[in-house]
Motif scaffolding. Structure first.
Motif, PDB file in Angstrom:
ATOM      1  N   LEU A 122       0.825  -1.202   0.000  1.00 59.25           N
ATOM      2  CA  LEU A 122       0.000   0.000   0.000  1.00 59.25           C
ATOM      3  C   LEU A 122       0.866   1.261   0.000  1.00 59.25           C
ATOM      4  O   LEU A 122       0.666   2.175  -0.816  1.00 59.25           O
ATOM      5  CB  LEU A 122      -0.926  -0.018   1.220  1.00 59.25           C
ATOM      6  CG  LEU A 122      -1.943   1.112   1.349  1.00 59.25           C
ATOM      7  CD1 LEU A 122      -2.889   1.127   0.162  1.00 59.25           C
ATOM      8  CD2 LEU A 122      -2.736   0.956   2.643  1.00 59.25           C
ATOM      9  N   ILE A 123       1.844   1.303   0.909  1.00 58.46           N
ATOM     10  CA  ILE A 123       2.710   2.480   1.000  1.00 58.46           C
ATOM     11  C   ILE A 123       3.565   2.612  -0.256  1.00 58.46           C
ATOM     12  O   ILE A 123       3.748   3.710  -0.791  1.00 58.46           O
ATOM     13  CB  ILE A 123       3.604   2.402   2.255  1.00 58.46           C
ATOM     14  CG1 ILE A 123       2.742   2.378   3.527  1.00 58.46           C
ATOM     15  CG2 ILE A 123       4.579   3.579   2.294  1.00 58.46           C
ATOM     16  CD1 ILE A 123       1.830   3.565   3.700  1.00 58.46           C
ATOM     17  N   ALA A 124       4.080   1.484  -0.767  1.00 57.71           N
ATOM     18  CA  ALA A 124       4.886   1.524  -1.985  1.00 57.71           C
ATOM     19  C   ALA A 124       4.061   2.024  -3.168  1.00 57.71           C
ATOM     20  O   ALA A 124       4.549   2.805  -4.001  1.00 57.71           O
ATOM     21  CB  ALA A 124       5.451   0.140  -2.285  1.00 57.71           C
ATOM     22  N   GLY A 125       2.801   1.591  -3.244  1.00 58.86           N
ATOM     23  CA  GLY A 125       1.934   2.031  -4.322  1.00 58.86           C
ATOM     24  C   GLY A 125       1.656   3.523  -4.274  1.00 58.86           C
ATOM     25  O   GLY A 125       1.712   4.217  -5.300  1.00 58.86           O
ATOM     26  N   LEU A 126       1.356   4.021  -3.081  1.00 57.92           N
ATOM     27  CA  LEU A 126       1.085   5.452  -2.932  1.00 57.92           C
ATOM     28  C   LEU A 126       2.338   6.280  -3.206  1.00 57.92           C
ATOM     29  O   LEU A 126       2.284   7.293  -3.916  1.00 57.92           O
ATOM     30  CB  LEU A 126       0.569   5.733  -1.511  1.00 57.92           C
ATOM     31  CG  LEU A 126      -0.830   5.197  -1.189  1.00 57.92           C
ATOM     32  CD1 LEU A 126      -1.116   5.328   0.305  1.00 57.92           C
ATOM     33  CD2 LEU A 126      -1.900   5.931  -1.990  1.00 57.92           C
ATOM     34  N   ALA A 127       3.478   5.842  -2.658  1.00 65.90           N
ATOM     35  CA  ALA A 127       4.729   6.581  -2.869  1.00 65.90           C
ATOM     36  C   ALA A 127       5.129   6.561  -4.342  1.00 65.90           C
ATOM     37  O   ALA A 127       5.593   7.569  -4.885  1.00 65.90           O
ATOM     38  CB  ALA A 127       5.839   5.983  -1.998  1.00 65.90           C
ATOM     39  N   GLY A 128       4.924   5.411  -5.001  1.00 65.53           N
ATOM     40  CA  GLY A 128       5.260   5.318  -6.413  1.00 65.53           C
ATOM     41  C   GLY A 128       4.434   6.266  -7.263  1.00 65.53           C
ATOM     42  O   GLY A 128       4.956   6.899  -8.190  1.00 65.53           O
ATOM     43  N   ALA A 129       3.148   6.382  -6.943  1.00 62.13           N
ATOM     44  CA  ALA A 129       2.280   7.293  -7.689  1.00 62.13           C
ATOM     45  C   ALA A 129       2.680   8.749  -7.471  1.00 62.13           C
ATOM     46  O   ALA A 129       2.449   9.607  -8.335  1.00 62.13           O
ATOM     47  CB  ALA A 129       0.823   7.077  -7.286  1.00 62.13           C
ATOM     48  N   LEU A 130       3.280   9.010  -6.307  1.00 62.34           N
ATOM     49  CA  LEU A 130       3.746  10.364  -5.986  1.00 62.34           C
ATOM     50  C   LEU A 130       5.182  10.609  -6.465  1.00 62.34           C
ATOM     51  O   LEU A 130       5.709  11.707  -6.280  1.00 62.34           O
ATOM     52  CB  LEU A 130       3.675  10.590  -4.466  1.00 62.34           C
ATOM     53  CG  LEU A 130       2.285  10.613  -3.846  1.00 62.34           C
ATOM     54  CD1 LEU A 130       2.372  10.487  -2.330  1.00 62.34           C
ATOM     55  CD2 LEU A 130       1.545  11.890  -4.224  1.00 62.34           C
ATOM     56  N   HIS A 131       5.798   9.549  -7.031  1.00 57.60           N
ATOM     57  CA  HIS A 131       7.192   9.625  -7.477  1.00 57.60           C
ATOM     58  C   HIS A 131       8.130  10.005  -6.334  1.00 57.60           C
ATOM     59  O   HIS A 131       9.014  10.844  -6.475  1.00 57.60           O
ATOM     60  CB  HIS A 131       7.340  10.625  -8.643  1.00 57.60           C
ATOM     61  CG  HIS A 131       6.404  10.349  -9.776  1.00 57.60           C
ATOM     62  ND1 HIS A 131       6.505   9.235 -10.582  1.00 57.60           N
ATOM     63  CD2 HIS A 131       5.306  11.028 -10.226  1.00 57.60           C
ATOM     64  CE1 HIS A 131       5.536   9.240 -11.489  1.00 57.60           C
ATOM     65  NE2 HIS A 131       4.793  10.308 -11.296  1.00 57.60           N
ATOM     66  N   ARG A 132       7.891   9.360  -5.204  1.00 62.97           N
ATOM     67  CA  ARG A 132       8.709   9.599  -4.017  1.00 62.97           C
ATOM     68  C   ARG A 132       9.185   8.264  -3.445  1.00 62.97           C
ATOM     69  O   ARG A 132       8.508   7.240  -3.601  1.00 62.97           O
ATOM     70  CB  ARG A 132       7.903  10.335  -2.930  1.00 62.97           C
ATOM     71  CG  ARG A 132       7.460  11.741  -3.307  1.00 62.97           C
ATOM     72  CD  ARG A 132       8.642  12.711  -3.334  1.00 62.97           C
ATOM     73  NE  ARG A 132       8.207  14.080  -3.514  1.00 62.97           N
ATOM     74  CZ  ARG A 132       8.002  14.668  -4.677  1.00 62.97           C
ATOM     75  NH1 ARG A 132       8.185  13.973  -5.807  1.00 62.97           N
ATOM     76  NH2 ARG A 132       7.617  15.915  -4.749  1.00 62.97           N
ATOM     77  N   PRO A 133      10.316   8.269  -2.753  1.00 58.35           N
ATOM     78  CA  PRO A 133      10.739   7.048  -2.061  1.00 58.35           C
ATOM     79  C   PRO A 133       9.901   6.852  -0.794  1.00 58.35           C
ATOM     80  O   PRO A 133       9.269   7.790  -0.310  1.00 58.35           O
ATOM     81  CB  PRO A 133      12.206   7.339  -1.704  1.00 58.35           C
ATOM     82  CG  PRO A 133      12.261   8.832  -1.569  1.00 58.35           C
ATOM     83  CD  PRO A 133      11.283   9.371  -2.598  1.00 58.35           C
ATOM     84  N   ALA A 134       9.884   5.636  -0.290  1.00 60.35           N
ATOM     85  CA  ALA A 134       9.173   5.351   0.966  1.00 60.35           C
ATOM     86  C   ALA A 134      10.042   4.401   1.778  1.00 60.35           C
ATOM     87  O   ALA A 134       9.730   3.231   1.958  1.00 60.35           O
ATOM     88  CB  ALA A 134       7.804   4.748   0.688  1.00 60.35           C
TER      89      ALA A 134
END
Length: 297
Positions: free
Chosen positions: A230-242
Motif C-alpha cells: 500500500l505504502i509503496a503504491g502510494l509513494a510510487g504514484a507520488l514519485h517519491r521514495p518510501a
C-alpha cells in the motif's frame, strides 16, 4: 429519496451527501447545533433527543456518527467516549424510527473493519467471527444497536476499511510525509489493511440504499494489499521514495494500544457481499487508487 444523514460533516459524510444531492436526492443532515436551513434538523444524541419530525417521511437513514478513532490517545475515558459516540446515536435513531407510524425502509449504519480484530493473512468474508480487542468490542455493540431498528427496516452495517482520500482520513498524517519523500511502512508492513477510496465509499453507500442486501457488508476494494504494498503504491504514484520504516516497538511506545489495533492489526477483508450484489468500483486496483490519490485535484 429523502435521506437523513447523521455525521454528515465528516470525511465520508461530506463526500456522500454531495454525491447523493448530485444524484437528485433530498438530503437532510442531523446537526448538534441549531438548524441553519430547512435541510438540517437539530438533535442531541448524547441525551437521546431528536425531533421525530426529522425522520418523518424519510426513505432512508444513514448513520455515520462516531468520535475519531485515532484522534487522541486511548485512555479509559477516551475508549468509553468512542463507544458511547457510536452506540448512543445509533440507539437514538432506532428509537426514533420505532416511534414512527411508517419508519424508513432502510437504515445504513456504519461499522468498521475493526470488527475482525487482527486476523493475520486469513481472508475475511462477512461471515467471519468477530475478533478480540477494543475496536472489535465497539463494532459488535455498534452493529447490535443498529439491529434494534423496528421490524421491516432493512438494516445494513458497512464494515468500512481504511479510506484513501486526497486529504484527511486514515492516512491524513502519513500522506504529507509521503509527498515529501520521508514516509514509509509501519511495523514489518506485512499486516493487511482493507483499503478503499473515498469515491468508492460514497458509491457503495449509494448502492446499498437500494441493493437487496442486509446485515454486514465489507466495504473495501476487491484487491487486497499489505502495508508494504500500500505504502509503496502510494509513494510510487507520488514519485517519491518510501524508505523510512517506523518499527512496531516505536509505534507501541508512542501510541500504545492504539498502535496495536489501528496500525499493526491485519484484516484481509474480501468484499464478497458487494461483489455478489453487482457493485462496480471506480478504483478496484491499488494502482488506480494510488493514481487517483496522487492527482490531488
Amino acid at each position: 429519496m429523502r435521506i437523513i444523514v447523521a455525521g454528515a460533516s465528516g470525511l465520508i459524510g461530506t463526500a456522500l451527501s454531495s454525491s447523493l444531492r448530485s444524484s437528485g436526492h433530498d438530503v437532510v443532515a442531523l446537526v448538534r447545533r441549531p438548524a441553519a436551513s430547512p435541510s438540517e434538523f437539530e438533535w442531541n444524541p448524547a441525551e437521546g433527543r431528536i425531533d421525530d419530525a426529522a425522520l418523518q417521511g424519510a426513505d432512508a437513514v444513514i448513520n455515520l456518527s462516531g468520535a475519531g478513532i485515532g484522534d487522541r490517545p486511548w485512555t479509559k475515558a477516551r475508549i468509553a467516549e468512542l463507544l458511547a459516540s457510536r452506540v448512543g446515536p445509533t440507539r437514538t435513531l432506532t428509537a426514533a424510527m420505532s416511534r414512527l407510524e411508517v419508519p424508513p425502509a432502510v437504515f445504513l449504519s456504519q461499522s468498521a473493519s475493526g470488527y475482525y480484530g487482527s486476523a493475520g493473512p486469513v481472508v475475511l468474508r462477512e461471515n467471519a467471527p468477530a475478533g478480540t480487542g477494543t475496536l472489535a468490542r465497539i463494532c459488535v455493540e455498534w452493529e447490535a444497536a443498529a439491529h434494534e431498528a423496528p421490524a421491516g427496516v432493512r438494516v445494513v452495517t458497512p464494515r468500512t476499511g481504511v479510506v484513501l482520500s486526497r486529504s484527511g482520513g486514515a492516512l491524513g498524517r502519513l500522506m504529507p510525509l509521503l509527498r515529501l519523500g520521508v514516509g514509509g511502512p509501519l511495523g514489518n508492513g506485512r499486516q493487511y489493511w482493507p483499503w478503499v477510496t473515498l469515491p468508492d465509499v460514497a458509491g457503495a453507500f449509494s448502492f446499498l440504499l437500494t441493493a437487496p442486501v442486509s446485515g454486514a457488508v465489507n466495504l473495501c476494494a476487491p484487491e487486497s494489499a499489505d502495508v508494504n504494498s500500500l505504502i509503496a503504491g502510494l509513494a510510487g504514484a507520488l514519485h517519491r521514495p518510501a524508505l523510512l520504516r517506523v518499527p512496531a516497538p516505536v509505534l507501541r511506545l508512542v501510541m500504545g494500544q492504539l498502535a496495536e489495533e489501528l496500525l499493526l492489526a491485519s484484516q484481509r477483508m474480501e468484499p464478497a457481499v458487494l461483489a455478489g450484489a453487482g457493485f462496480e468500483w471506480q478504483h478496484p486496483a491499488l494502482a488506480q487508487a494510488a493514481a487517483w490519490v496522487a492527482e490531488r485535484g
